[in-house]
Design a protein around this motif. Structure first.
Motif, PDB file in Angstrom:
ATOM      1  N   SER A   7       0.849  -1.193   0.000  1.00  9.54           N
ATOM      2  CA  SER A   7       0.000   0.000   0.000  1.00  9.54           C
ATOM      3  C   SER A   7       0.882   1.240   0.000  1.00  9.54           C
ATOM      4  CB  SER A   7      -0.929   0.014   1.227  1.00  9.54           C
ATOM      5  OG  SER A   7      -0.173   0.055   2.421  1.00  9.54           O
ATOM      6  N   GLY A   8       0.266   2.379  -0.291  1.00  8.30           N
ATOM      7  CA  GLY A   8       0.989   3.635  -0.219  1.00  8.30           C
ATOM      8  C   GLY A   8       1.382   4.233  -1.554  1.00  8.30           C
ATOM      9  N   GLY A   9       1.119   3.512  -2.637  1.00  4.12           N
ATOM     10  CA  GLY A   9       1.453   4.047  -3.941  1.00  4.12           C
ATOM     11  C   GLY A   9       0.547   5.214  -4.314  1.00  4.12           C
ATOM     12  N   GLY A  10       0.924   5.917  -5.367  1.00  2.00           N
ATOM     13  CA  GLY A  10       0.123   7.041  -5.821  1.00  2.00           C
ATOM     14  C   GLY A  10       0.878   7.918  -6.777  1.00  2.00           C
ATOM     15  N   LEU A  11       0.336   9.095  -7.006  1.00  2.00           N
ATOM     16  CA  LEU A  11       0.923  10.077  -7.916  1.00  2.00           C
ATOM     17  C   LEU A  11       1.646  11.136  -7.099  1.00  2.00           C
ATOM     18  CD1 LEU A  11       1.199  11.352 -10.757  1.00  2.00           C
ATOM     19  CD2 LEU A  11      -1.010  12.473 -10.333  1.00  2.00           C
ATOM     20  N   VAL A  12       2.874  11.414  -7.482  1.00  2.00           N
ATOM     21  CA  VAL A  12       3.668  12.422  -6.778  1.00  2.00           C
ATOM     22  C   VAL A  12       4.504  13.188  -7.796  1.00  2.00           C
ATOM     23  CG1 VAL A  12       5.573  10.814  -6.362  1.00  2.00           C
ATOM     24  CG2 VAL A  12       5.248  12.770  -4.827  1.00  2.00           C
ATOM     25  N   LYS A  13       4.795  14.420  -7.494  1.00  2.00           N
ATOM     26  CA  LYS A  13       5.623  15.234  -8.377  1.00  2.00           C
ATOM     27  C   LYS A  13       7.095  14.907  -8.172  1.00  2.00           C
ATOM     28  CE  LYS A  13       2.505  19.168  -8.865  1.00  2.00           C
ATOM     29  NZ  LYS A  13       2.335  20.637  -8.701  1.00  2.00           N
ATOM     30  N   ALA A  14       7.864  15.118  -9.193  1.00  2.00           N
ATOM     31  CA  ALA A  14       9.304  14.914  -9.089  1.00  2.00           C
ATOM     32  C   ALA A  14       9.864  15.726  -7.930  1.00  2.00           C
ATOM     33  CB  ALA A  14       9.994  15.305 -10.384  1.00  2.00           C
ATOM     34  N   GLY A  15      10.750  15.098  -7.164  1.00  2.00           N
ATOM     35  CA  GLY A  15      11.314  15.722  -5.981  1.00  2.00           C
ATOM     36  C   GLY A  15      10.563  15.424  -4.708  1.00  2.00           C
ATOM     37  N   GLY A  16       9.379  14.840  -4.849  1.00  2.00           N
ATOM     38  CA  GLY A  16       8.553  14.520  -3.700  1.00  2.00           C
ATOM     39  C   GLY A  16       8.935  13.205  -3.057  1.00  2.00           C
ATOM     40  N   SER A  17       8.137  12.831  -2.060  1.00  2.00           N
ATOM     41  CA  SER A  17       8.394  11.613  -1.291  1.00  2.00           C
ATOM     42  C   SER A  17       7.137  10.775  -1.169  1.00  2.00           C
ATOM     43  CB  SER A  17       8.886  11.971   0.122  1.00  2.00           C
ATOM     44  OG  SER A  17      10.097  12.668   0.086  1.00  2.00           O
ATOM     45  N   LEU A  18       7.337   9.492  -1.008  1.00  2.00           N
ATOM     46  CA  LEU A  18       6.266   8.547  -0.708  1.00  2.00           C
ATOM     47  C   LEU A  18       6.829   7.487   0.223  1.00  2.00           C
ATOM     48  CD1 LEU A  18       4.400   7.669  -4.051  1.00  2.00           C
ATOM     49  CD2 LEU A  18       3.420   8.814  -2.054  1.00  2.00           C
ATOM     50  N   ARG A  19       5.940   6.912   1.031  1.00  2.00           N
ATOM     51  CA  ARG A  19       6.327   5.760   1.831  1.00  2.00           C
ATOM     52  C   ARG A  19       5.383   4.613   1.514  1.00  2.00           C
ATOM     53  NH1 ARG A  19       6.802   4.469   8.319  1.00  2.00           N
ATOM     54  NH2 ARG A  19       4.529   4.407   8.176  1.00  2.00           N
ATOM     55  N   LEU A  20       5.973   3.535   1.058  1.00  2.00           N
ATOM     56  CA  LEU A  20       5.208   2.319   0.789  1.00  2.00           C
ATOM     57  C   LEU A  20       5.260   1.413   2.012  1.00  2.00           C
ATOM     58  CD1 LEU A  20       6.400   1.450  -2.834  1.00  2.00           C
ATOM     59  CD2 LEU A  20       4.603   3.036  -2.097  1.00  2.00           C
ATOM     60  N   SER A  21       4.183   0.672   2.191  1.00  2.00           N
ATOM     61  CA  SER A  21       4.124  -0.322   3.259  1.00  2.00           C
ATOM     62  C   SER A  21       3.785  -1.679   2.665  1.00  2.00           C
ATOM     63  CB  SER A  21       3.055   0.051   4.291  1.00  2.00           C
ATOM     64  OG  SER A  21       3.322   1.291   4.895  1.00  2.00           O
ATOM     65  N   CYS A  22       4.257  -2.709   3.323  1.00  2.00           N
ATOM     66  CA  CYS A  22       3.937  -4.074   2.921  1.00  2.00           C
ATOM     67  C   CYS A  22       3.608  -4.854   4.184  1.00  2.00           C
ATOM     68  CB  CYS A  22       5.111  -4.697   2.191  1.00  2.00           C
ATOM     69  SG  CYS A  22       4.912  -6.456   1.844  1.00  2.00           S
ATOM     70  N   ALA A  23       2.346  -5.251   4.293  1.00  2.00           N
ATOM     71  CA  ALA A  23       1.900  -6.028   5.447  1.00  2.00           C
ATOM     72  C   ALA A  23       1.942  -7.507   5.101  1.00  2.00           C
ATOM     73  CB  ALA A  23       0.486  -5.614   5.820  1.00  2.00           C
TER      74      ALA A  23
END
Length: 130
Positions: A7-23
């Motif tokens: 989970s945690g995927g999505g659309l983000v602009k270049a230079g941004g951050s995301l955190r994915l999780s795996c349960a």
């Protein structure tokens, strides 16, 4: 059997951050090395990062070194992928995977991990816009 749900995927602009999780479900999580792989459209699945069962060892692909970090919480049966300074070329479906048993050399995850991991999640899409 181990079931992995990202989970945690999505659309983000270049230079941004995301955190994915795996349960993970199942009792073998704490005894398994965990990894993240990704597959961009028209390309082969490739290794991103991996962590040993006790977090003592990590392996990181050169393409994400210094930007992506893997961590795990064995009490929560969850592994995370912190992605910073995202680039359009990071756009891909990101998969969580586990490998039972001990830690393998970093080169193994790089070269054989995409066919050698034991269980896989279904993936979560990350799209980085320019």
């Amino acid at each position: 059997q181990v079931q992995l749900v990202e989970s945690g995927g999505g659309l983000v602009k270049a230079g941004g951050s995301l955190r994915l999780s795996c349960a993970a479900s199942g009792r073998t999580f704490s005894s398994s090395a965990m990894g993240w792989f990704r597959q961009a459209p028209g390309k082969e699945r490739e290794f991103v990062v991996a962590v040993s069962r006790g977090s003592r060892y990590t392996a990181v692909a050169d393409s994400v070194k210094g930007r992506f970090t893997i961590s795990r919480d064995n009490a929560k049966n969850t592994v995370y992928l912190q992605m910073n300074s995202l680039r359009p070329e990071d756009t891909a479906v990101y998969y969580c995977a586990c490998k039972n048993g001990g830690w393998y050399a970093s080169s193994w995850y790089q070269d054989q991990g995409r066919t050698g991991m034991d269980f896989w999640g279904k993936g979560t899409l990350v799209t980085v816009s320019s």
